[in-house]
Design an enzyme around this catalytic site. Structure first.
Site, PDB file in Angstrom:
ATOM      1  CD  GLU A  89      -1.755  -2.399   1.460  1.00 55.52           C
ATOM      2  OE1 GLU A  89      -0.596  -2.639   1.879  1.00 55.52           O
ATOM      3  OE2 GLU A  89      -2.614  -3.289   1.316  1.00 55.52           O
ATOM      4  CG  HIS A 107      -9.751  -6.980   7.951  1.00 53.58           C
ATOM      5  ND1 HIS A 107      -8.782  -7.663   8.621  1.00 53.58           N
ATOM      6  CD2 HIS A 107      -9.405  -7.039   6.641  1.00 53.58           C
ATOM      7  CE1 HIS A 107      -7.887  -8.136   7.757  1.00 53.58           C
ATOM      8  NE2 HIS A 107      -8.233  -7.758   6.555  1.00 53.58           N
TER       9      HIS A 107
END
Lengths: 330, 376
Positions: free
Chosen positions: A60, A129
């Protein structure tokens, strides 16, 4: 008016801008061959080719930084964060480069970049998450932060985000990708910095954004039905820039406000809302502003625990009754 | 990777490896001549050209020495990282710069912007925190920019700029140009995740000819006060690029002729192929890390002395005199000329006004109306 899902609306917004502007390209993990983890970009690779639809490795920081570099040279990358939870790995790039490079270059560069992906919880993904990061990214001058909840806004704000010459943090309501709504044909660009009155009312203002807006609308209907109370629901939509005016105008009318957010209470958006109201509408208030927030725990997995960790209809209704000085069940 | 065999000897300092005296000048020069045939003569042996490069290196050093004085006088705030000892690296590589190329580096960024032709007055004024500064007094020493000249910035977070440069290179090919990106990074950034993620992407995109990025590792032996050997078990920094399919080599970064040869060859190759290439330039920061690095406990005086003997400016001076391109008076003349130039530069910076307070809220966003900070 044609109906489409939130997912289709995002897809339409990106596809239309890609057709219109060759500088727009997409990057992210599994957005091409796989079609996107949430199938937002399904079919884009065939339609636009691999130069404009880039499958990235799971890195990322690297690919977000590369996208910032592309944007600095005039391309308009739209980066998919598979989920915003992974953006911590790119936070240095987003905060230290995207948000600030225009300033510390003395205005010599622009960063026309969109970073988009699902934000928030509600689908049992548990601690790592499940995050709502609007306050984190909203903290940094130089970024714009938006959080659409209707399919109309999903498309309209996507058009605006891609056209914006600044970096935009585009927080999607991941739990709502399959929900339907009316979206007009053609260019429905939605201006940033303007809140939306999701439901008009006169007795209390419920202020929210993202999927909690739908919760607030349900609570408003319940209050109407059960208590005869008329609740106004405001969907902030855009957190930076922030529309103080719409909130303040509403509170001047209703004199009572509840701010609802999925994220944790401390240092969150609801605190900002409460602060703005007391600064700008203090004399109009008939009760303290109440915040309804997520539980102060990492997100749990079990369905019942997860439901208990997020704002519920009961909690919001109770808060509304409290600011209305109605009887509140213990 | 290609290893030139330049670095035969190493000595046990506090961790740094000192390259032996370069022996490849003759070979390198021949090679260069062969490669440059049809390309406009030798890059290495043209006397006038070496004098020009010498002037640039002296300008950089004189500039840097002036910044050190400015810092001690309290005229320059924040951090100050100077390039003293490393001049041959940026000077050699930027000789291969062509219009439209992009250059990016970390925070030891003064020479790069000067070499690209930015006004030294504006650069010094930036360090002095003045409104006439190259970024209007908003960035300081670590954030010099001159986009018109191809300089895309100095960045303050070690490793953080590397992905940006890889993005530039992609954009350059996306727009179907033959421009390249020169991406400078220090040895200290090699252990950072951003380096590995970015070089991996560069190698990957390079497979499709979509990443004309020339990585230039300015290995000055220390990331602040930590030697390369104290940061990684595998100290061949050029070879780190092998892991990502990026071809690479090393060069003696104290020898301007060696740097020039590699720089032009590597830049041409990147421009032609659209594939990245990496060069590790072995060099040495004879000045302290930053202006507040007083004690230098991490290295010995002897080590500094040994590297000073290989000082890039001293070496070039010697060559110019030996080859009778310039005599000692000529050298003195150049130094005096640069001193005068820099005196004027410092005077300009000193006498310039601070930025107007209205600049506080400008350049945060672009487009739209006036930003006041009240909009959230």
């Amino acid at each position: 008016m044609p109906e489409m899902t939130y997912r289709e609306a995002l897809r339409a917004g990106m596809a239309e801008e890609m057709e219109r502007d060759e500088k727009v390209l997409l990057m992210g993990e599994d957005i091409g061959v796989y079609g996107g983890t949430h199938l937002i970009t399904d079919g884009f690779l065939d339609r636009f080719g691999k130069k404009r639809v880039i499958d990235t490795p799971i890195a990322e920081g690297g690919f977000t930084g590369a996208a910032i570099g592309m944007a600095m040279l005039g391309l308009k990358p739209v980066v998919e964060m598979m989920t915003w939870n992974f953006s911590f790995l790119a936070a240095d790039q987003i905060i230290q480069n995207a948000a600030k490079v225009r300033y510390f270059s003395g205005g010599q560069v622009e960063v026309p970049l969109v970073i988009r992906g699902p934000n928030g919880g509600g689908v049992q993904l548990s601690a790592q998450h499940t995050h709502s990061l609007e306050n984190m990214y909203g903290h940094f001058p130089g970024l714009k932060v938006v959080s659409p909840v209707t399919p109309n806004d999903a498309k309209g704000m996507m058009l605006t985000a891609i056209r914006d010459p600044n970096p935009v943090i585009f927080l999607e309501a991941g739990a709502l990708y399959g929900t339907k709504g009316e979206v007009p044909d053609g260019d429905n660009a939605v201006e940033f910095g303007k809140a939306r009155v999701a439901r008009e009312g006169t007795d209390v203002t419920l202020i929210s954004y993202g999927r909690q807006v739908n919760l607030c609308v349900r609570v408003a209907e319940k209050l109407e039905e059960e208590d005869g109370v008329s609740a106004e629901v405001i969907d902030l939509r855009s957190l930076r820039p922030f529309d103080s005016e719409t909130i303040v105008e509403s509170v001047k009318k209703t004199h009572r406000a509840v701010a609802v957010q999925e994220q944790w209470r401390w240092f969150g958006v609801a605190s900002e809302v409460a602060s703005i109201i007391q600064e700008q509408a203090f004399d109009y208030l008939d009760a303290p502003v109440i915040r309804v927030s997520g539980a102060e725990v990492p997100a749990p997995y079990a369905r019942n625990l997860e439901l208990a960790a997020f704002p519920s209809e009961e909690a919001v209704a109770q808060a509304a009754r409290q600011v209305l000085y109605q009887e509140v069940s213990a | 990777m290609v290893f030139c065999g330049l670095y035969k000897a190493s000595f046990k300092g506090k961790g740094a490896t000192v390259p032996a005296e370069s022996e490849n000048t003759a070979d390198g020069a021949v090679e260069t001549q062969e490669q440059q045939q049809g390309g406009g003569g030798s890059v290495a042996t043209d006397g006038d050209r070496l004098v020009e490069l010498y002037k640039k290196m002296v300008l950089i050093r004189t500039f840097e020495e002036a910044t050190q004085r400015g810092f001690r006088q309290g005229k320059i705030g924040g951090y100050l990282h100077v390039y003293i000892g490393q001049e041959a690296v940026a000077t050699g590589f930027l000789d291969a710069y062509k219009e439209g190329d992009r250059v990016i580096t970390a925070y030891r960024d003064h020479p790069h912007v000067l070499l690209l032709g930015s006004d030294p007055k504006a650069v010094m004024a930036e360090l002095y925190g003045k409104g006439t500064g190259i970024v209007k007094g908003k960035g300081g020493s670590m954030h010099l920019f001159d986009v018109e000249k191809g300089f895309m910035g100095g960045y303050g977070i070690v490793g953080g700029h590397i992905p940006l440069g890889v993005g530039f290179a992609y954009a350059q090919r996306y727009e179907e140009t033959d421009h390249i990106t020169q991406l400078y990074l220090g040895d200290g950034s090699i252990s950072n995740g951003a380096f590995h993620e970015a070089v991996n992407l560069s190698g990957l995109w390079g497979k499709d000819g979509m990443n004309p990025c020339l990585f230039i590792v300015e290995n000055n032996q220390y990331g602040m006060g930590t030697s390369v050997e104290r940061t990684t078990a595998m100290t061949d920094l050029a070879a780190k690029f092998d892991a990502y399919g990026v071809e690479n080599e090393k060069v003696d970064g104290m020898d301007i002729e060696a740097v020039l040869e590699v720089a032009h060859r590597a830049a041409d190759r990147v421009r032609e192929t659209g594939k990245p290439y990496a060069v590790e330039a072995l060099t040495y920061r004879t000045a302290p890390h930053g202006a507040a690095d007083f004690f230098e406990k991490y290295r010995t005086k002897d080590e500094i002395k040994q590297w000073r003997e290989r000082d890039p400016i001293g070496q070039l001076e010697q060559k110019l005199i030996e080859r009778e391109v310039v005599d000692e008076d000529g050298i003195e003349e150049i130094k005096n000329e640069m001193k005068e130039t820099i005196q004027e530069v410092v005077r300009f910076a000193d006498e310039s006004d601070e930025p107007p307070l209205e600049e506080l809220y400008t350049d945060v966003y672009t487009g739209g109306g006036v930003y006041t900070g009240e909009e959230g």
